[in-house]
Design a protein around this motif. Sequence first.
Motif, PDB file in Angstrom:
ATOM      1  N   THR A   1      -4.639  -0.379  -6.599  1.00  0.00           N
ATOM      2  CA  THR A   1      -5.281   0.814  -6.923  1.00  0.00           C
ATOM      3  C   THR A   1      -4.303   1.727  -6.229  1.00  0.00           C
ATOM      4  OG1 THR A   1      -6.700   0.962  -4.763  1.00  0.00           O
ATOM      5  CG2 THR A   1      -7.680  -0.050  -6.876  1.00  0.00           C
ATOM      6  N   GLY A   2      -3.245   1.306  -5.444  1.00  0.00           N
ATOM      7  CA  GLY A   2      -2.729   2.312  -4.881  1.00  0.00           C
ATOM      8  C   GLY A   2      -1.758   3.405  -5.729  1.00  0.00           C
ATOM      9  N   ALA A   3      -1.314   2.916  -6.875  1.00  0.00           N
ATOM     10  CA  ALA A   3      -0.719   4.039  -7.756  1.00  0.00           C
ATOM     11  C   ALA A   3      -1.606   4.874  -8.331  1.00  0.00           C
ATOM     12  CB  ALA A   3      -0.029   3.031  -8.826  1.00  0.00           C
ATOM     13  N   LYS A   4      -2.824   4.344  -8.911  1.00  0.00           N
ATOM     14  CA  LYS A   4      -3.841   4.982  -9.399  1.00  0.00           C
ATOM     15  C   LYS A   4      -4.190   6.220  -8.585  1.00  0.00           C
ATOM     16  CE  LYS A   4      -8.294   4.977 -11.948  1.00  0.00           C
ATOM     17  NZ  LYS A   4      -9.265   4.026 -12.774  1.00  0.00           N
ATOM     18  N   ASP A   5      -4.744   5.821  -7.467  1.00  0.00           N
ATOM     19  CA  ASP A   5      -5.400   6.788  -6.192  1.00  0.00           C
ATOM     20  C   ASP A   5      -4.353   7.809  -5.851  1.00  0.00           C
ATOM     21  OD1 ASP A   5      -7.468   5.273  -6.415  1.00  0.00           O
ATOM     22  OD2 ASP A   5      -7.030   4.101  -4.595  1.00  0.00           O
ATOM     23  N   SER A   6      -2.821   7.578  -5.638  1.00  0.00           N
ATOM     24  CA  SER A   6      -1.782   8.410  -5.388  1.00  0.00           C
ATOM     25  C   SER A   6      -1.755   9.503  -6.327  1.00  0.00           C
ATOM     26  CB  SER A   6      -0.677   7.878  -5.231  1.00  0.00           C
ATOM     27  OG  SER A   6      -0.660   6.922  -4.091  1.00  0.00           O
ATOM     28  N   LEU A   7      -2.010   9.306  -7.570  1.00  0.00           N
ATOM     29  CA  LEU A   7      -1.765  10.339  -8.691  1.00  0.00           C
ATOM     30  C   LEU A   7      -2.899  11.370  -8.690  1.00  0.00           C
ATOM     31  CD1 LEU A   7      -1.090   8.131 -11.941  1.00  0.00           C
ATOM     32  CD2 LEU A   7       0.471   9.481 -10.591  1.00  0.00           C
ATOM     33  N   LEU A   8      -3.982  11.267  -7.805  1.00  0.00           N
ATOM     34  CA  LEU A   8      -4.796  12.368  -7.789  1.00  0.00           C
ATOM     35  C   LEU A   8      -4.361  13.488  -6.758  1.00  0.00           C
ATOM     36  CD1 LEU A   8      -8.176  10.071  -7.279  1.00  0.00           C
ATOM     37  CD2 LEU A   8      -7.060  11.096  -9.380  1.00  0.00           C
TER      38      LEU A   8
ATOM     39  N   VAL B   1       7.498  15.651  -0.151  1.00  0.00           N
ATOM     40  CA  VAL B   1       6.852  14.521   0.384  1.00  0.00           C
ATOM     41  C   VAL B   1       6.663  13.514  -0.842  1.00  0.00           C
ATOM     42  CG1 VAL B   1       4.502  13.787   1.124  1.00  0.00           C
ATOM     43  CG2 VAL B   1       5.119  16.003   1.834  1.00  0.00           C
ATOM     44  N   LEU B   2       7.110  12.395  -0.275  1.00  0.00           N
ATOM     45  CA  LEU B   2       7.275  11.375  -1.409  1.00  0.00           C
ATOM     46  C   LEU B   2       6.062  10.128  -0.935  1.00  0.00           C
ATOM     47  CD1 LEU B   2      11.099  10.576  -1.067  1.00  0.00           C
ATOM     48  CD2 LEU B   2      10.018  12.068  -2.992  1.00  0.00           C
ATOM     49  N   ILE B   3       5.563   9.689  -2.168  1.00  0.00           N
ATOM     50  CA  ILE B   3       4.378   8.499  -1.824  1.00  0.00           C
ATOM     51  C   ILE B   3       5.085   7.570  -2.854  1.00  0.00           C
ATOM     52  CG2 ILE B   3       2.004   8.083  -2.294  1.00  0.00           C
ATOM     53  CD1 ILE B   3       1.534  10.980  -2.195  1.00  0.00           C
ATOM     54  N   ASP B   4       5.500   6.455  -1.752  1.00  0.00           N
ATOM     55  CA  ASP B   4       5.937   5.265  -2.626  1.00  0.00           C
ATOM     56  C   ASP B   4       4.740   4.408  -2.467  1.00  0.00           C
ATOM     57  OD1 ASP B   4       7.212   2.843  -3.175  1.00  0.00           O
ATOM     58  OD2 ASP B   4       8.016   2.672  -1.324  1.00  0.00           O
ATOM     59  N   THR B   5       4.556   4.016  -4.006  1.00  0.00           N
ATOM     60  CA  THR B   5       3.229   3.303  -4.214  1.00  0.00           C
ATOM     61  C   THR B   5       3.406   1.866  -4.723  1.00  0.00           C
ATOM     62  OG1 THR B   5       3.112   3.761  -6.736  1.00  0.00           O
ATOM     63  CG2 THR B   5       2.264   5.497  -5.285  1.00  0.00           C
ATOM     64  N   PRO B   6       2.510   0.976  -4.465  1.00  0.00           N
ATOM     65  CA  PRO B   6       2.695  -0.148  -5.077  1.00  0.00           C
ATOM     66  C   PRO B   6       2.940  -0.320  -6.850  1.00  0.00           C
ATOM     67  CG  PRO B   6       0.699  -0.008  -3.549  1.00  0.00           C
ATOM     68  CD  PRO B   6       1.327   1.183  -3.860  1.00  0.00           C
ATOM     69  N   GLY B   7       3.600  -1.384  -7.277  1.00  0.00           N
ATOM     70  CA  GLY B   7       3.609  -1.229  -8.485  1.00  0.00           C
ATOM     71  C   GLY B   7       2.388  -1.339  -9.334  1.00  0.00           C
ATOM     72  N   VAL B   8       2.472  -0.898 -10.530  1.00  0.00           N
ATOM     73  CA  VAL B   8       0.962  -0.899 -11.389  1.00  0.00           C
ATOM     74  C   VAL B   8       0.631  -2.448 -11.703  1.00  0.00           C
ATOM     75  CG1 VAL B   8      -0.156  -0.141 -13.286  1.00  0.00           C
ATOM     76  CG2 VAL B   8       1.399   1.252 -12.307  1.00  0.00           C
ATOM     77  N   VAL B   9      -0.398  -2.892 -11.152  1.00  0.00           N
ATOM     78  CA  VAL B   9      -1.007  -4.414 -11.463  1.00  0.00           C
ATOM     79  C   VAL B   9      -2.198  -4.350 -12.177  1.00  0.00           C
ATOM     80  CG1 VAL B   9      -1.711  -6.369  -9.911  1.00  0.00           C
ATOM     81  CG2 VAL B   9       0.229  -4.687  -9.176  1.00  0.00           C
ATOM     82  N   PRO B  10      -2.295  -5.059 -13.368  1.00  0.00           N
ATOM     83  CA  PRO B  10      -3.430  -5.037 -13.910  1.00  0.00           C
ATOM     84  C   PRO B  10      -4.685  -5.587 -13.194  1.00  0.00           C
ATOM     85  CG  PRO B  10      -1.621  -5.979 -15.158  1.00  0.00           C
ATOM     86  CD  PRO B  10      -1.184  -5.675 -13.853  1.00  0.00           C
ATOM     87  N   PHE B  11      -5.767  -5.166 -12.913  1.00  0.00           N
ATOM     88  CA  PHE B  11      -6.808  -5.391 -12.278  1.00  0.00           C
ATOM     89  C   PHE B  11      -6.996  -6.886 -12.218  1.00  0.00           C
ATOM     90  CE2 PHE B  11     -11.032  -5.207 -10.373  1.00  0.00           C
ATOM     91  CZ  PHE B  11     -10.816  -4.640  -9.232  1.00  0.00           C
TER      92      PHE B  11
ATOM     93  N   GLU C   1       0.892  -1.249   0.007  1.00  0.00           N
ATOM     94  CA  GLU C   1       0.065   0.042  -0.050  1.00  0.00           C
ATOM     95  C   GLU C   1       0.760   1.202  -0.016  1.00  0.00           C
ATOM     96  OE1 GLU C   1      -0.672   0.262   4.965  1.00  0.00           O
ATOM     97  OE2 GLU C   1      -2.281  -0.680   3.285  1.00  0.00           O
ATOM     98  N   SER C   2       0.104   2.292  -0.512  1.00  0.00           N
ATOM     99  CA  SER C   2       1.226   3.602  -0.438  1.00  0.00           C
ATOM    100  C   SER C   2       1.763   4.039   0.695  1.00  0.00           C
ATOM    101  CB  SER C   2       0.373   4.531  -1.214  1.00  0.00           C
ATOM    102  OG  SER C   2      -0.149   4.527  -2.599  1.00  0.00           O
TER     103      SER C   2
END
Length: 308
Positions: free
Chosen positions: A66-73, A42-52, A28-29
């Motif tokens: 969804t961690g990487a996608k949500d963090s981009l917001l 501030v650095l947000i270390d996200t999970p790698g992008v995983v196909p759903f 998780e991020s």
Amino acid sequence: NSGKSTLVNSLLGQKVAIVSEKSQTTRESAITILTEENSQIVLIDTPGVVPFHYGRKLKMPHSLMTGAKDSLLDVDLALVLIDISNKRYRNNLGKDVIGLLNENSSLPSVLVLNKVDLIRQKSNLLMTIDTLTCGSLAPKLVASETGIEYVEKRALPEIGSPVEYETGWPCFSEVMMVSAAAGEGVDAVKDFLFGLAYPSDWLYPGECKSVSSPSTIVGNVIREKLLKYLHRELPYVVKQETVWLSRRDGVLYIHQALNCNKESQKSIIIGPRGRTIQTIAAEAQTDLEEALHCPVDLELFVRDRKSG
């Protein structure tokens, strides 16, 4: 395993994120803070992008998918890290990464090629960069009074427009090359990030390095050791459960259960004469004492969920 957490640790100059040679180490991020003089990143270390569909098939946690996608917001800048030593994937960002960049096309982004020290033929890097950037770069970035902006206006893909790029993304503003594990190129990344800092109130106290709770740190450190000493799918199916965490006389006492599905898995985790579980516990306890700055008494025990 691109090395995102290793880069975070190198940027901060200390270990705040768990690392492993296995994929999907970050579940998780996680937020870490880099502060120098009057600037804070501030650095947000996200999970790698995983196909759903892949994540659902393997019953991965929702946060991992969804961690990487949500963090981009909630960010000003996206660093896309690629393991340049991986021959199978280094010439293709992947449709899921390209899709995320396309959905957030107004967000400035930078391509970071990691593990360049493992590339013998450096001339191959130019071909890879050309492929991953579609032979094009967006304008340079600059800090303004309100955020990060491009130094000049240029037409970028509209948000939500169809993905037309098969292997790369033409809107990276920079391409940086590092070896996070060796520390090569890390200072250049740090200088670049601080150069984009803009006027704003700090989000965290200057001495703060991480916002993870003690229980989260405990879970992550133990998981790092599970990934190190257990093989194949076993570290991914073990469910960690902290059953007791208490501080007494300056010592943090931790009891954590490692829940598995089969008796055979339980035997593997314990190891011959209990050596595997003892090694995991000993190394985790040492790392926890360093991370939490206090004496730690850690006890791990393994449970077969079916037999109780």
